[in-house]
Design a protein around this motif. Structure first.
Motif, mmCIF file in Angstrom:
data_model
loop_
_atom_site.group_PDB
_atom_site.id
_atom_site.type_symbol
_atom_site.label_atom_id
_atom_site.label_comp_id
_atom_site.label_asym_id
_atom_site.label_seq_id
_atom_site.Cartn_x
_atom_site.Cartn_y
_atom_site.Cartn_z
ATOM 1 N N PHE A 22 35.932 -65.041 34.027
ATOM 2 C CA PHE A 22 35.304 -65.209 32.718
ATOM 3 C C PHE A 22 33.883 -64.653 32.672
ATOM 4 C CE2 PHE A 22 37.823 -69.291 33.239
ATOM 5 C CZ PHE A 22 38.971 -68.748 32.695
ATOM 6 N N ALA A 23 33.454 -64.015 33.729
ATOM 7 C CA ALA A 23 32.018 -63.750 33.861
ATOM 8 C C ALA A 23 31.515 -62.555 33.054
ATOM 9 C CB ALA A 23 31.648 -63.573 35.327
ATOM 10 N N SER A 24 32.351 -61.530 32.906
ATOM 11 C CA SER A 24 31.806 -60.323 32.274
ATOM 12 C C SER A 24 32.939 -59.420 31.795
ATOM 13 C CB SER A 24 30.936 -59.557 33.269
ATOM 14 O OG SER A 24 31.748 -58.849 34.181
ATOM 15 N N LEU A 25 32.526 -58.319 31.195
ATOM 16 C CA LEU A 25 33.488 -57.306 30.750
ATOM 17 C C LEU A 25 34.227 -56.665 31.916
ATOM 18 C CD1 LEU A 25 32.129 -54.985 27.922
ATOM 19 C CD2 LEU A 25 34.343 -56.081 28.044
ATOM 20 N N ALA A 26 33.765 -56.890 33.136
ATOM 21 C CA ALA A 26 34.431 -56.274 34.283
ATOM 22 C C ALA A 26 35.896 -56.674 34.350
ATOM 23 C CB ALA A 26 33.714 -56.673 35.573
ATOM 24 N N GLU B 61 37.928 -57.199 31.810
ATOM 25 C CA GLU B 61 38.661 -56.325 30.875
ATOM 26 C C GLU B 61 38.742 -54.909 31.429
ATOM 27 O OE1 GLU B 61 37.331 -56.404 26.802
ATOM 28 O OE2 GLU B 61 38.271 -54.469 26.417
ATOM 29 N N LEU B 62 37.704 -54.487 32.098
ATOM 30 C CA LEU B 62 37.663 -53.126 32.632
ATOM 31 C C LEU B 62 38.799 -52.887 33.632
ATOM 32 C CD1 LEU B 62 35.996 -50.477 32.704
ATOM 33 C CD2 LEU B 62 34.747 -51.430 34.625
ATOM 34 N N GLY C 190 42.381 -53.873 31.814
ATOM 35 C CA GLY C 190 42.856 -52.989 30.751
ATOM 36 C C GLY C 190 43.315 -53.734 29.519
ATOM 37 N N ARG C 191 42.826 -54.936 29.339
ATOM 38 C CA ARG C 191 43.146 -55.693 28.133
ATOM 39 C C ARG C 191 42.112 -56.790 27.952
ATOM 40 N NH1 ARG C 191 48.212 -58.316 27.329
ATOM 41 N NH2 ARG C 191 49.231 -56.387 27.921
ATOM 42 N N LEU C 192 42.034 -57.291 26.728
ATOM 43 C CA LEU C 192 41.039 -58.321 26.429
ATOM 44 C C LEU C 192 41.286 -59.565 27.271
ATOM 45 C CD1 LEU C 192 41.021 -57.940 22.549
ATOM 46 C CD2 LEU C 192 39.019 -57.630 24.022
ATOM 47 N N LEU C 193 40.212 -60.149 27.708
ATOM 48 C CA LEU C 193 40.282 -61.416 28.425
ATOM 49 C C LEU C 193 40.775 -62.502 27.474
ATOM 50 C CD1 LEU C 193 39.364 -63.476 30.681
ATOM 51 C CD2 LEU C 193 37.121 -63.433 29.580
ATOM 52 N N THR C 194 41.670 -63.331 27.940
ATOM 53 C CA THR C 194 42.096 -64.489 27.146
ATOM 54 C C THR C 194 41.803 -65.768 27.930
ATOM 55 O OG1 THR C 194 44.346 -64.448 28.035
ATOM 56 C CG2 THR C 194 43.963 -63.230 26.018
ATOM 57 N N LEU C 195 41.456 -66.795 27.205
ATOM 58 C CA LEU C 195 41.257 -68.102 27.829
ATOM 59 C C LEU C 195 41.611 -69.176 26.817
ATOM 60 C CD1 LEU C 195 37.409 -68.766 28.198
ATOM 61 C CD2 LEU C 195 38.371 -66.969 26.820
ATOM 62 N N ASP D 58 47.480 -54.236 32.446
ATOM 63 C CA ASP D 58 47.594 -53.933 31.018
ATOM 64 C C ASP D 58 49.042 -53.852 30.560
ATOM 65 O OD1 ASP D 58 48.026 -51.615 32.516
ATOM 66 O OD2 ASP D 58 47.346 -50.299 30.896
ATOM 67 N N THR E 177 45.390 -48.182 34.809
ATOM 68 C CA THR E 177 44.694 -49.314 35.438
ATOM 69 C C THR E 177 45.267 -49.627 36.825
ATOM 70 O OG1 THR E 177 46.066 -51.122 34.607
ATOM 71 C CG2 THR E 177 44.298 -50.334 33.162
ATOM 72 N N TYR F 37 48.105 -50.451 25.461
ATOM 73 C CA TYR F 37 48.389 -50.746 26.866
ATOM 74 C C TYR F 37 49.235 -49.623 27.454
ATOM 75 C CZ TYR F 37 47.383 -55.400 24.945
ATOM 76 O OH TYR F 37 46.811 -56.455 24.294
ATOM 77 N N ARG G 167 34.133 -50.537 27.892
ATOM 78 C CA ARG G 167 34.289 -51.778 28.663
ATOM 79 C C ARG G 167 33.275 -51.905 29.789
ATOM 80 N NH1 ARG G 167 40.845 -50.797 28.866
ATOM 81 N NH2 ARG G 167 41.352 -51.891 26.927
ATOM 82 N N PRO H 92 30.577 -53.217 31.903
ATOM 83 C CA PRO H 92 29.892 -54.514 31.893
ATOM 84 C C PRO H 92 28.384 -54.332 31.821
ATOM 85 C CG PRO H 92 31.388 -54.312 33.768
ATOM 86 C CD PRO H 92 31.251 -52.967 33.167
ATOM 87 N N PHE I 16 30.260 -59.902 25.069
ATOM 88 C CA PHE I 16 31.529 -59.177 25.017
ATOM 89 C C PHE I 16 32.592 -60.030 24.326
ATOM 90 C CE2 PHE I 16 31.430 -61.475 29.006
ATOM 91 C CZ PHE I 16 32.718 -61.976 29.157
ATOM 92 N N CYS J 271 36.369 -61.627 23.659
ATOM 93 C CA CYS J 271 37.534 -62.147 24.388
ATOM 94 C C CYS J 271 38.417 -62.857 23.368
ATOM 95 C CB CYS J 271 37.091 -63.101 25.491
ATOM 96 S SG CYS J 271 36.257 -64.565 24.869
ATOM 97 N N LEU J 272 39.544 -63.338 23.844
ATOM 98 C CA LEU J 272 40.474 -64.033 22.951
ATOM 99 C C LEU J 272 40.652 -65.465 23.428
ATOM 100 C CD1 LEU J 272 43.178 -61.225 22.599
ATOM 101 C CD2 LEU J 272 41.538 -61.953 20.838
ATOM 102 N N VAL K 25 42.975 -68.728 23.151
ATOM 103 C CA VAL K 25 44.362 -69.055 22.809
ATOM 104 C C VAL K 25 44.397 -70.222 21.829
ATOM 105 C CG1 VAL K 25 46.568 -69.845 23.733
ATOM 106 C CG2 VAL K 25 45.158 -68.265 25.066
ATOM 107 N N MET L 131 31.561 -63.857 24.148
ATOM 108 C CA MET L 131 31.008 -64.550 25.317
ATOM 109 C C MET L 131 29.732 -63.871 25.776
ATOM 110 S SD MET L 131 34.067 -65.679 27.888
ATOM 111 C CE MET L 131 33.083 -66.749 28.919
ATOM 112 N N GLY M 298 28.108 -63.902 32.283
ATOM 113 C CA GLY M 298 27.639 -64.852 33.279
ATOM 114 C C GLY M 298 27.374 -66.239 32.747
ATOM 115 N N GLU N 189 43.466 -55.887 20.138
ATOM 116 C CA GLU N 189 42.872 -54.778 20.889
ATOM 117 C C GLU N 189 42.341 -53.699 19.948
ATOM 118 O OE1 GLU N 189 42.426 -54.616 24.113
ATOM 119 O OE2 GLU N 189 43.793 -56.120 24.939
#
Lengths: 749, 101
Positions: free
Chosen positions: A397-401, A403-404, A407-412, A600, A668, B20, B35, B37, B43, B45-46, B48, B60, B63, B82
């Motif tokens: 959850f820390a950064s865009l890394a 997603e990088l 290859g897709r958006l982070l989900t939580l 991805d 990816t 994708y 993308r 960082p 940035f 995010c989604l 749920v 978000m 850090g 996306e």
């Protein structure tokens, strides 16, 4: 908003065993608890409907909610002793390697109690300057600090004295670094005071101070702690006099300094008992202490010069302990309720489901058959070692890394957010501590966000797709765990004709690999149902079940890299890192090994010519197509996420058959780091032909066999279209043949 | 050094058609740029709303130990999410909206 979380004291329970559940809840007066059997993950409309099966249990019911804090942060505690509380004049000496000087006040060594403003303590102040503080109660506090802040990741000798007769406080710092071109000079400070430290029976703490009496869970001795130190301590010494510099030098250098024997109160040597939680005092009073919350041991100390890289060979280079304010081995909560496994309860995956208002939480556990008893010829081996390594993976959850590389958006989801709102839940072995050092230990004795049937499909959650398939086939299987495999070895697997792994059995101890090998040498059949398995070497804590260690040494795809000299496990002394760098590549055990990862999109396999080999004719009965698995709940295919390929150089048996090979992976999917010795740019799957997942089969000499899918995503295709698909047919064919007691012919023909 | 080119609408179309999976090298470069960082750049995010069915776009801080801040944009298709974020990032790079819906 209601906050609800919990954990249990054992993951592997057999009939008659009692599982205790610890729960913390705020924002509600009561919560509900129900024991359920898990038969599939919660995976949306394309998957088998999520339907946990209620279990009649005396513990099912409503419980009063209470909030239980988590006492996070490591330190050393030496119990109260008259020689400590009786100190009038004293000298304290310690070598220090701070990692976050200037990030708040940090206690190094002393009896200081913040609640009563009493005792004494050697500390770093808010600016990172060495400070000696004494107190006799509120308003009667004196401190003296040097004017020079310590710098991060450099060794210093700190020492301080208090003369009870003159009231003189003295503190000094001496840089120990001998390399580099930015030398520092020593600094010191003196102050005279009328204050005398309060005399009380107090523990001596290192790397933290007492905050007072705990009004909830306590990590040690019923106390709360504060001012946790980040960094390393070495050679703590305590003497019952205000020594002069020459005597301090002798005290710091020698465990039994000549002429000072009667003055030495404590002389602790952290190089003794590195695998343990004991801190040894070699002074005359044997004031042994204990480490709390598992600070990192087996780390280089102030004299480490690179000539020793294995602490077992010369522990004198490893006299340091690395403390962190975010170390955690046990939340130490009081249990709320317990479940005793009835004799007749079937083996399986279970959970306590907690709910309060709109909040819910899952605490899974595994019911295993009685020791030495198989209630089915088939065992599903839950990857508890891997689950433990990933618990509370915060780095995601820390950064865009994220997603990088995914290859897709982070989900939580909401339970993931608990981890952000409550950092005291601790870290995973995929994280770095707050001071930037890697996290080598993980414990299951705490609430966690990612061991549940809901949320991201990974590890436990994803393995429930395999359970779903076994349930679809009639539910004739036992569940055993890697925890038991480490403890009991081959004996655990011996009663089974077939052992089925999870989707990502990434972490193994030597004992676990020995058990697999012994099983296969005796004719066992192993279905390796995933990707990136048998990759990292781990060690288990010698006395605490459910606590593992991983040193991310030398190579591999890794969230952090072990620092020089830190490649050997503290628990066992074994050299850590990849198994392929420890002489036991996964290709040797299961034919395939980690080759790439991407997150991805998943892809498919194509049957190979080897699929027509009569040796595997049974495998493809009822399967017509050339393409396998171009569907699935996990990103649309059976081949993906983390994938494995054969490699004869690394031990794939020469008679192994690759019956299907994946293709069409995306950008990816990059070649794993250990395969890229000279960076060349042609490392993603759109251009690199080495990247593919291989479905691989081979026989073993005693009539056994191995079948590997080489893909984490594989499990997500099993239930596609109501299990009416070729991936399910293929896997079921393998299970049917592996259950058949007829030996596989040897030599293969 | 690869540089963003707002005339390369073909890359946006390629991403929309296939967010994708395998991408052309130039699209992959562009995605790396989008993308990349940064320690001080929030940035997307989604979050749920319903497992595997519905998500809310959120922002978000890198850090951070704080939960993401939810937006009003809700998606029932990850690919649509996306594409939505791709357009936001394009606007940030180009200084103008992407002329493709």
């Amino acid at each position: 908003m209601t906050v609800l979380m919990g954990y249990c004291d054992r993951w592997s329970a057999r009939p008659g065993d009692t599982v205790r559940f610890m729960v913390s809840c705020k924002g509600a007066n009561r919560y509900e608890a129900r024991i359920v059997r898990l038969k599939q993950p919660s995976a949306g409309p394309l998957a088998t409907p999520f339907a946990p099966e209620p279990v009649a249990a005396a513990c099912n019911g409503s419980y009063p909610a209470r909030w239980q804090p988590i006492p996070i942060g490591s330190f050393v505690a030496v119990p109260p002793h008259p020689r400590i509380s009786g100190l009038a004049s004293f000298t304290v000496s310690v070598r220090v390697w701070p990692t976050t000087p200037g990030r708040g006040r940090q206690a190094l060594l002393g009896t200081w109690c913040e609640a009563t403003s009493s005792g004494w303590g050697l500390e770093l102040d808010e600016a990172g300057r060495p400070t000696l503080r004494i107190g006799a109660g509120p308003g009667r506090i004196t401190e003296v600090a040097t004017s020079v802040p310590l710098r991060s990741r450099r060794w210093y000798h700190l020492w301080a004295t208090f003369d009870d007769v003159t009231g003189r406080l003295f503190v000094r710092q001496e840089p120990l670094e001998t390399r580099g071109f930015d030398p520092e000079t020593a600094a010191e400070a003196t102050l005279e005071t009328a204050v005398r430290p309060a005399v009380e029976a107090a523990p001596l703490l290192m790397a933290a101070a007492r905050a007072g009496k705990a009004d909830g869970p306590s990590a040690w001795g019923g106390i709360r702690t504060c001012y946790h130190f980040n960094g390393r301590l070495e050679r703590p010494r305590l003497a019952a006099a205000a020594l002069d510099p020459a005597a301090v030098a002798a005290l710091a250098a020698d465990l039994r300094p000549a002429g000072l024997a009667e003055l030495v109160v404590g002389a602790w040597d952290f190089s003794i008992g590195i695998p343990t939680e004991t801190v040894h005092d070699l002074g005359p009073h044997r004031l042994h202490g204990t480490t709390v919350n598992l600070p990192t041991r087996a780390v280089p100390g102030s004299v480490w010069d690179g000539t020793v890289v294995d602490w077992t060979r010369d522990p004198s280079h490893y006299r340091a302990i690395h403390f962190h304010d975010d170390d955690l081995v046990d939340a130490c909560w009081e249990p709320d309720f317990a479940f005793t496994v009835p004799a007749e309860l079937r083996s399986g995956v279970y959970a306590a489901h907690l709910s309060a208002g709109d909040a819910e939480f899952w605490i899974p556990f595994f019911v295993c058959p009685p020791r030495g008893v198989a209630r089915s010829p088939v065992a599903f081996l839950a990857s508890t070692a891997t689950y433990t390594a990933y618990l509370n993976n915060r780095g995601r959850f820390a950064s865009l890394a994220t997603e990088l590389y995914q290859g897709r958006l982070l989900t939580l989801d909401r339970i993931d957010m608990l981890l952000l709102e409550h950092p005291e839940m601790g870290l995973s072995t995929y994280d770095r501590h707050g001071d930037g050092s890697g996290v080598p230990y993980s414990s299951r004795h705490r609430p966690v966000n990612n061991f549940r049937p809901t949320g991201r499909h990974w590890n436990f959650n994803l393995d429930l797709f395999i359970v779903d398939w076994l349930e679809h086939l009639g539910g004739d299987y036992d569940v055993v765990t890697e925890e038991l495999l480490h403890e009991e070895g081959y004996e655990l697997l011996a009663p089974y004709r077939v052992v089925i792994t999870g989707s990502h059995p990434e972490y193994d101890s030597a004992e676990m690999l020995d058990a697999f090998e012994a099983y296969l040498r005796r004719g066992g059949r192993l279905m390796y149902m995933g990707g990136n398995g048998f990759y990292w070497r781990i060690a288990h804590h010698p006395t605490r079940p459910g606590v593992i260690e991983v040193r991310r040494a030398e190579g591999g795809v890794r969230a952090w890299d072990a620092e020089p000299g830190e490649y050997h496990h503290s628990f066992t002394g074994e050299h850590g890192g990849l198994w392929r760098r420890n002489g036991r590549p996964p290709q040797r055990l299961v034919g395939v090994g980690f080759i790439s990862q991407g997150f991805d999109a998943c892809s498919w396999y194509r049957r190979t010519a080897a699929a027509s080999d009569p040796r595997v004719a049974w495998m493809f009965e009822g399967i017509e197509g050339e393409i396998l698995g171009d569907f699935g709940i996990l990103q649309g295919g059976a081949a993906g996420l983390e994938i494995d390929a054969v490699d004869p150089k690394l031990g794939t048996p020469p008679h192994a058959l690759v019956v299907a090979r994946s293709e069409n992976h995306s950008n990816t999917y990059e070649l794993v780091a250990e395969e890229v010795l000279i960076p060349h740019g042609a490392t993603d799957a759109t251009i690199n032909r080495d990247i593919h997942a291989d479905i691989t089969f081979f026989e073993t000499p005693a009539g056994g066999a191995v079948w590997s899918t080489g893909s984490i995503a594989f499990a997500g295709s099993l239930s596609w279209n109501g299990f009416d698909n070729d991936i399910c047919r293929l896997t079921t064919n393998v299970l049917r043949r592996f259950r058949d007691p007829r030996p596989f012919p040897w030599p293969p023909r | 050094m690869y540089r963003f080119d707002k005339t390369r609408l073909d890359l946006a179309r390629e991403f929309k058609a296939n967010p994708y999976g395998a991408h052309s090298p130039d699209l992959q470069y562009l995605l790396h740029l989008m993308r990349r960082p940064s320690p001080d750049r929030p940035f997307h995010c989604l979050v749920v709303d319903k497992d595997d069915e519905r998500w809310t776009l959120a922002v978000m801080e890198p850090g951070t130990r704080r939960p993401p801040t939810l937006t009003n944009h809700v998606f029932t298709d990850l690919a649509e999410a996306e594409w939505f974020v791709f357009k936001l990032r394009w606007r940030e790079l180009a200084g103008e909206d992407l002329p493709i819906d």
